[in-house]
Design a protein around this motif. Structure first.
Motif, mmCIF file in Angstrom:
data_model
loop_
_atom_site.group_PDB
_atom_site.id
_atom_site.type_symbol
_atom_site.label_atom_id
_atom_site.label_comp_id
_atom_site.label_asym_id
_atom_site.label_seq_id
_atom_site.Cartn_x
_atom_site.Cartn_y
_atom_site.Cartn_z
ATOM 1 N N ASP A 123 -3.255 -3.353 3.013
ATOM 2 C CA ASP A 123 -1.764 -3.381 2.486
ATOM 3 C C ASP A 123 -1.626 -3.716 0.837
ATOM 4 N N THR A 135 0.643 -2.755 -1.215
ATOM 5 C CA THR A 135 1.719 -2.989 -1.542
ATOM 6 C C THR A 135 1.947 -4.637 -1.645
ATOM 7 N N SER A 190 5.319 -5.467 -8.788
ATOM 8 C CA SER A 190 5.923 -4.525 -7.843
ATOM 9 C C SER A 190 6.992 -3.679 -8.601
ATOM 10 N N GLU A 215 6.385 1.322 -5.150
ATOM 11 C CA GLU A 215 6.918 0.754 -4.041
ATOM 12 C C GLU A 215 6.157 0.717 -2.711
ATOM 13 N N ASP A 216 5.321 1.676 -2.646
ATOM 14 C CA ASP A 216 4.379 1.904 -1.500
ATOM 15 C C ASP A 216 2.993 2.314 -2.023
ATOM 16 N N LEU A 227 3.610 7.653 -1.657
ATOM 17 C CA LEU A 227 2.718 6.625 -1.893
ATOM 18 C C LEU A 227 2.099 6.896 -3.335
ATOM 19 N N THR A 234 12.233 2.545 -2.503
ATOM 20 C CA THR A 234 11.164 3.080 -1.761
ATOM 21 C C THR A 234 11.817 4.327 -0.871
ATOM 22 N N ARG A 258 10.506 4.806 2.081
ATOM 23 C CA ARG A 258 10.155 4.487 3.419
ATOM 24 C C ARG A 258 11.381 4.158 4.194
ATOM 25 N N HIS A 267 0.718 6.515 7.269
ATOM 26 C CA HIS A 267 1.312 5.771 6.122
ATOM 27 C C HIS A 267 2.654 5.174 6.951
ATOM 28 N N PHE A 305 8.786 7.936 6.486
ATOM 29 C CA PHE A 305 9.475 8.254 5.139
ATOM 30 C C PHE A 305 10.542 9.312 5.111
#
Lengths: 102, 205, 115
Positions: free
Chosen positions: B70, B72, B81, B86-87, B160, C17, C19, C62, C65
């Motif tokens: 992980d 992040t 961060s 963010e990801d 990502l 984000t 996400r 992932h 999103f």
């Protein structure tokens, strides 16, 4: 869109120009464009995907301009389209700035 | 770096000034916020952050495991961060597999760990060719990979953001985390270079 | 109103984000063979031309999103899984691709069908 931004696999775009000890910004105007990114988004006038799409809509100019010019072009396109500034007031301000310096 | 006021403004300078001045007058942009953001990304955020992450992963196997599982969360442990990070996904290069990162559609890049991207990363020549001829592109960066090594190119087309955990070079066993971090270059975390020990074979010239 | 310097710097630490915290079931699991669709819409799309209508394998999921194609067009977030899809260089580039080399690309679920 099948735009000029979709570069993966294209041939003939030249050698990679690697600059040693490259500065973060090359011009003062690049600093201002970068610095406006977050404040402009914070206005809520448009989202990140609309921003990307506005860059993709630049057409042939895309390849002849730099990264921060892409951002600038997207700001201009979207801020006018969304009615945040008018095309007329933006044009008038450009004329004033050009004339004022000559 | 200040503009020479005897010279006419270029077209792009006029457009930027016109836009910023209109947005400031409308109360939509605070020039002090623009100044603060410029200062942060010009002077405070950069690849030393990513080098810290890499050196810690080399020193601490438990951290490395968290980082690869992980990215992040593990990067956030070190405080790096935020926007355009963010990801995060961290990809480990090994003696068998070399990894390299690109964004062919735009120029996505992990700002909190690597700072703002260099011009070549955003350029058409790199973005067009690294996917179809990665070995040729790496050669332009002075990195020639043996045929038996696999190259994996990661195209960050989505939200990502990627960075490479490069191989720890031999001969660094006694080094501290700070000494290791000093060896880690931006290019090694993009994957267009390996980390080398100065004076040893493979060091960037 | 304009954000001030303090708010701007705080915003950089938080980011934004894409996400989505939504319970959307994945259609594919890692290891599954998939094929990318041949899509050529005039609007925004994140499926690069060089991986359209190609065979690959789901490398990892992932999570969920925002879908940029609809988001860019003002048609909502249409949250869905994004996967890393692994392609052999030969699948994408034919004999010009490296025999052992691979491309790994983030792909939204709407761009995929079973391989």
């Amino acid at each position: 869109m099948n735009g000029v931004h979709d570069l993966g696999g294209m041939h003939g775009l030249g050698p990679i120009d690697i600059e040693q000890d490259e500065p973060v910004f090359h011009h003062e105007w690049e600093r201002r464009v970068f610095g406006m990114f977050l404040p402009v988004f914070a206005t809520g006038a448009f989202n990140i995907d609309e921003f990307r799409h506005a860059i993709e809509r630049m057409g042939p100019k895309y390849l002849a301009t730099s990264y921060y010019e892409h951002w600038l072009a997207a700001f201009e396109t979207l801020l006018v389209e969304k009615g945040v500034i008018s095309a007329d007031e933006f044009a008038a301000r450009r004329v004033a700035l050009a004339g004022g310096m000559n | 770096m200040s503009a020479n006021h005897n010279r006419p403004l270029s077209d792009v300078e006029i457009r930027v000034k016109a836009l910023e001045s209109l947005l400031v007058e409308k109360g939509l942009v605070d020039p002090a916020a623009v100044d603060a953001l410029i200062d942060t990304y010009e002077h405070k955020v950069g690849p030393r952050n990513g080098a810290h992450v890499v050196a810690k992963a080399w020193m601490d196997p438990a951290y490395k495991a968290r980082l690869l599982a992980d990215g992040t969360a593990a990067i956030a442990e070190l405080g790096y961060s935020g926007i355009q990070g963010e990801d995060m996904v961290v990809i480990e290069s090994t003696p068998e597999t070399h990894n390299v990162i690109v964004c062919t559609l735009c120029s996505c890049y992990p700002w909190p760990t690597l700072g703002l991207p260099p011009v070549w990363f955003k350029s058409a020549p790199y973005r067009s060719r690294v996917v179809s001829d990665p070995r040729g592109v790496l050669k332009e960066f002075g990195l020639e990979l043996p045929e038996k090594m696999q190259v994996r190119v990661w195209d960050s087309t989505a939200e990502l953001r990627y960075m490479v955990l490069p191989e720890r070079p031999a001969g660094t066993e006694g080094m501290t985390e700070e000494q290791l971090a000093a060896l880690v270059t931006r290019d090694s975390m993009i994957g267009v270079a390996r980390v080398a020990v100065p004076g040893q074979e493979g060091a960037r010239t | 109103m304009a954000i001030n310097a303090e708010q701007a710097l705080a915003a950089t630490k938080v980011g934004a984000t894409a996400r989505v915290d939504a319970a959307v079931l994945p259609r594919f699991t890692p290891g599954t063979r998939v094929r990318t669709l041949n899509l050529n819409p005039p609007g925004h799309i994140r499926l690069p031309r060089y991986i359209r209508d190609k065979e690959g394998v789901i490398e990892r999921d992932h999570g969920v999103f925002v879908f940029p194609d609809t988001h860019a067009a003002g048609l909502g977030e249409k949250p869905q899984h994004v996967y890393v899809v692994r392609f052999s260089a030969r699948e994408l580039w034919g004999p010009q691709g490296g025999a052992k080399d691979e491309l790994l690309v983030d792909v939204w679920e709407d761009y995929l069908e079973p391989g």
